[in-house]
Scaffold this motif. Sequence first.
Motif, PDB file in Angstrom:
ATOM      1  N   ASP A 133       0.821  -1.221   0.000  1.00 31.29           N
ATOM      2  CA  ASP A 133       0.000   0.000   0.000  1.00 31.29           C
ATOM      3  C   ASP A 133       0.849   1.263   0.000  1.00 31.29           C
ATOM      4  N   ASP A 134       1.911   1.246  -0.794  1.00 31.11           N
ATOM      5  CA  ASP A 134       2.789   2.406  -0.933  1.00 31.11           C
ATOM      6  C   ASP A 134       2.247   3.304  -2.047  1.00 31.11           C
ATOM      7  N   PRO A 135       1.747   4.499  -1.720  1.00 29.18           N
ATOM      8  CA  PRO A 135       1.167   5.361  -2.764  1.00 29.18           C
ATOM      9  C   PRO A 135       2.178   5.837  -3.799  1.00 29.18           C
ATOM     10  N   ALA A 136       3.472   5.807  -3.458  1.00 30.31           N
ATOM     11  CA  ALA A 136       4.495   6.238  -4.410  1.00 30.31           C
ATOM     12  C   ALA A 136       4.890   5.127  -5.377  1.00 30.31           C
ATOM     13  N   ASN A 137       4.417   3.928  -5.132  1.00 27.49           N
ATOM     14  CA  ASN A 137       4.770   2.803  -5.992  1.00 27.49           C
ATOM     15  C   ASN A 137       3.533   1.917  -6.180  1.00 27.49           C
TER      16      ASN A 137
ATOM     17  N   TYR B 242      -4.693  -7.727 -21.680  1.00 28.92           N
ATOM     18  CA  TYR B 242      -3.937  -7.558 -20.445  1.00 28.92           C
ATOM     19  C   TYR B 242      -3.375  -6.137 -20.394  1.00 28.92           C
ATOM     20  N   LYS B 243      -3.631  -5.439 -19.289  1.00 31.66           N
ATOM     21  CA  LYS B 243      -3.178  -4.057 -19.159  1.00 31.66           C
ATOM     22  C   LYS B 243      -2.454  -3.876 -17.834  1.00 31.66           C
ATOM     23  N   TYR B 244      -1.201  -3.385 -17.915  1.00 29.47           N
ATOM     24  CA  TYR B 244      -0.339  -3.201 -16.745  1.00 29.47           C
ATOM     25  C   TYR B 244      -0.092  -1.702 -16.578  1.00 29.47           C
ATOM     26  N   ASP B 245      -0.601  -1.158 -15.456  1.00 31.95           N
ATOM     27  CA  ASP B 245      -0.501   0.279 -15.196  1.00 31.95           C
ATOM     28  C   ASP B 245       0.365   0.558 -13.969  1.00 31.95           C
ATOM     29  N   ILE B 246       1.230   1.575 -14.072  1.00 35.52           N
ATOM     30  CA  ILE B 246       1.859   2.172 -12.893  1.00 35.52           C
ATOM     31  C   ILE B 246       0.980   3.360 -12.519  1.00 35.52           C
TER      32      ILE B 246
ATOM     33  N   SER C  91       0.748   5.232  -9.855  1.00 35.49           N
ATOM     34  CA  SER C  91       1.374   6.390  -9.207  1.00 35.49           C
ATOM     35  C   SER C  91       2.051   7.326 -10.211  1.00 35.49           C
ATOM     36  N   LYS C  92       2.359   6.825 -11.408  1.00 31.94           N
ATOM     37  CA  LYS C  92       2.989   7.655 -12.441  1.00 31.94           C
ATOM     38  C   LYS C  92       2.085   7.851 -13.653  1.00 31.94           C
ATOM     39  N   ALA C  93       0.858   7.332 -13.577  1.00 33.96           N
ATOM     40  CA  ALA C  93      -0.102   7.458 -14.671  1.00 33.96           C
ATOM     41  C   ALA C  93       0.479   6.943 -15.987  1.00 33.96           C
ATOM     42  N   ILE C  94       1.132   5.777 -15.917  1.00 33.04           N
ATOM     43  CA  ILE C  94       1.771   5.177 -17.090  1.00 33.04           C
ATOM     44  C   ILE C  94       1.194   3.786 -17.328  1.00 33.04           C
ATOM     45  N   THR C  95       0.880   3.489 -18.579  1.00 34.87           N
ATOM     46  CA  THR C  95       0.540   2.123 -18.971  1.00 34.87           C
ATOM     47  C   THR C  95       1.795   1.486 -19.542  1.00 34.87           C
ATOM     48  N   VAL C  96       2.330   0.499 -18.829  1.00 40.42           N
ATOM     49  CA  VAL C  96       3.586  -0.133 -19.228  1.00 40.42           C
ATOM     50  C   VAL C  96       3.377  -1.002 -20.460  1.00 40.42           C
ATOM     51  N   LYS C  97       2.307  -1.783 -20.445  1.00 42.52           N
ATOM     52  CA  LYS C  97       2.011  -2.616 -21.601  1.00 42.52           C
ATOM     53  C   LYS C  97       0.530  -2.931 -21.625  1.00 42.52           C
ATOM     54  N   ASN C  98       0.035  -3.205 -22.823  1.00 42.13           N
ATOM     55  CA  ASN C  98      -1.374  -3.521 -22.990  1.00 42.13           C
ATOM     56  C   ASN C  98      -1.540  -4.466 -24.194  1.00 42.13           C
TER      57      ASN C  98
END
Length: 675
Positions: free
Chosen positions: A315-319, A363-367, A369-376
């Motif tokens: 539950d780390d909001p920065a990660n 499949y969608k992988y989001d970061i 905390s950085k508003a980034i979609t790593v892969k989809n």
Amino acid sequence: MVVMVAVILGASCINAHGEFYKTQDHNRKLESITVTARKTEASVREVPVSVDVFSDIMIQDAGIKNVHDLTKFSPNVHIKQNYTDHVIVIRGIPSFRASTHSPAGLYVDDICYPLHYMQNTTLFDVERAEILKGPQGTLYGRNTESGVINIVTRQPGNQFQGKVYGDYGSDNTLGSGANISGPLITNKLFMGAAVKYTNSDGYFVNLSDNNDQVADSEQTNARTTLRWKPMGQWDISVTTDYIDADNHIGAYRLVNGPHATKPFEVRKDEDEYYEEGGNSQVLRIKHKGDAIDFLSVSGALYQTIDRLADNDLWDDPANRMKNRLQIKERQYSQEFRLFSSQNDKFEWLAGFYGFLEKSDFNYKYDIVSKAITVKNPITDIDTSGYAFFGQGTYSLFDKLHLTAGFRYDHQDQEGTLIDPARDSHCSQDLSYDEYLPKFALAYDLSGAVMIYTSASKGYLAGGYNWLMNPVTETFSYGPEYTWNYELGLKAEWLEGKLMANFSFFHTDIEDKQVTQFDTSTLLNSITNAAKARSRGLELELKTTPIQGLDIFAGLGYTDSRFIEGDHKDNHLPYAPEYSYNAGIQYRSQEGFFCRADLMGADAYYGDIANRSSQKAYKTVNLRLGYERESFDIYIWTDNLFDEEYLTYVSPFDEQSDVGLDASPRTVGINCVYRF
């Protein structure tokens, strides 16, 4: 472990290999069960295959609710079980990480459930379940290289019958259901319907917000069957199945490392869920002739899965990271069979099978905390195939039985992947032609003792790497193959009151599918670079020494390892060396019922590098009840001694492993009313 094995062997018990009836007989023998393991009806003792059979009564007596529960009662059968993956591991043969197909097939009323996501099916209103061990490619085709679980649902007949039942247990767990069947027109038209509903708060708590329903569940299953016998030789039925599940899955936790939590405690900042919906339809048309029987099985299967998971497990909001997986599966299949209807010296079966399958993965992988979609990666896979198969058994001198079978299996695949987040595109067509033979020799030493030996080939189909950042060169992988060699014995003694089954097997695995990390490209790929083997034995005993008393046990040993490749001498994952079960059950004429089950497994690894592991564990279940003609009532406890173990474990990062806790001690009460 040595003590447990001694208990099993000393008890002279049996596995769930026969049928226990609530009616008692002073001269009671162990019941000989008819199975369809070879796609024709035969006594389980006469089939030269290692097969465990669970009748409807046994499933009820043992409190078995789903396929995961079922596997605990069969030696050398394990399941990699979490909320998404339900990979059935028979005789130590698993699939790779991020796979979609299990090396063991699951069939319900002869319809294949192709993706392992759907293979922990709920067992309700079934006639029996069969577990076949060893490759079954000759009769079942692809993705049955380690075995098959075959579930047969109940067919309605002339007898009108029904029941309602309810179950309440720990963590506010409620189970309820009803089924009814009987004639609409005597001897002509019959109807059956069943429904089951379960709801539970779960046994996990999220320490971030003190939510104690972070792993709650709700599921509804329903089935209807309409059966028509227009003439004595014809038997036509239509069966429909329905499932709707709405679960939260916030139970994955870090079991070691700096962020490890205690069992049944997590720290999450995502609302994780798993939703499943689907339906199926099966049309069976059977004609019984004077010399040749005919069967047609037409099936349609539709299923959707929507899952959201917390990717950082903290539950780390920065990660903060999450991933979402959506699956849509559609399958249409048709099988025709012709088989001999007379029990003469030569019994044979011939058939054709064809299917169309469409699988969609998103499949969608989001970061977060950085508003980034790593892969989809969005992947569409179209698969079609057909097969011709046949098998025959010729008997000499009424004692020697020679069996040979052969299958030609063809498959075409078209796969396309588009990933807008990585601006990548992959597309490839695949085609396979496989030849799958089987040979068996059985000899009746006496009317009650049979020995057999067999050799059979199986394969796990190739496919597409739709998840792990594929490029064109790593988008696909090829099939893997097994050859299994087996020696077995099936016997009855003491006028049918003691039964024993023993089998020794050796399985060679070629082109083992594995996940590898390429240090030059920093990409994961699925390759066929490994060779492995699995060998071991199974022993099952059962006896009914006195009226109403059943004693049973099973012991399995498997040594499953890589013998070539980067992981040479490592154990295959999710393949415990030992697995066992033992139990005793008593049912009195006055209606009192009691049962105790001991089940356990040796340590196993959760990855091919043998880094993450689960230690050996054992559990004890108890059931006490009172049974009358129209109603039953039971109190029960599962995992009596509150054993802590994981049903899933895998590396998470360099310091940590992720795992899923098995159920703690649970208690409850079950009531059944029959009419």
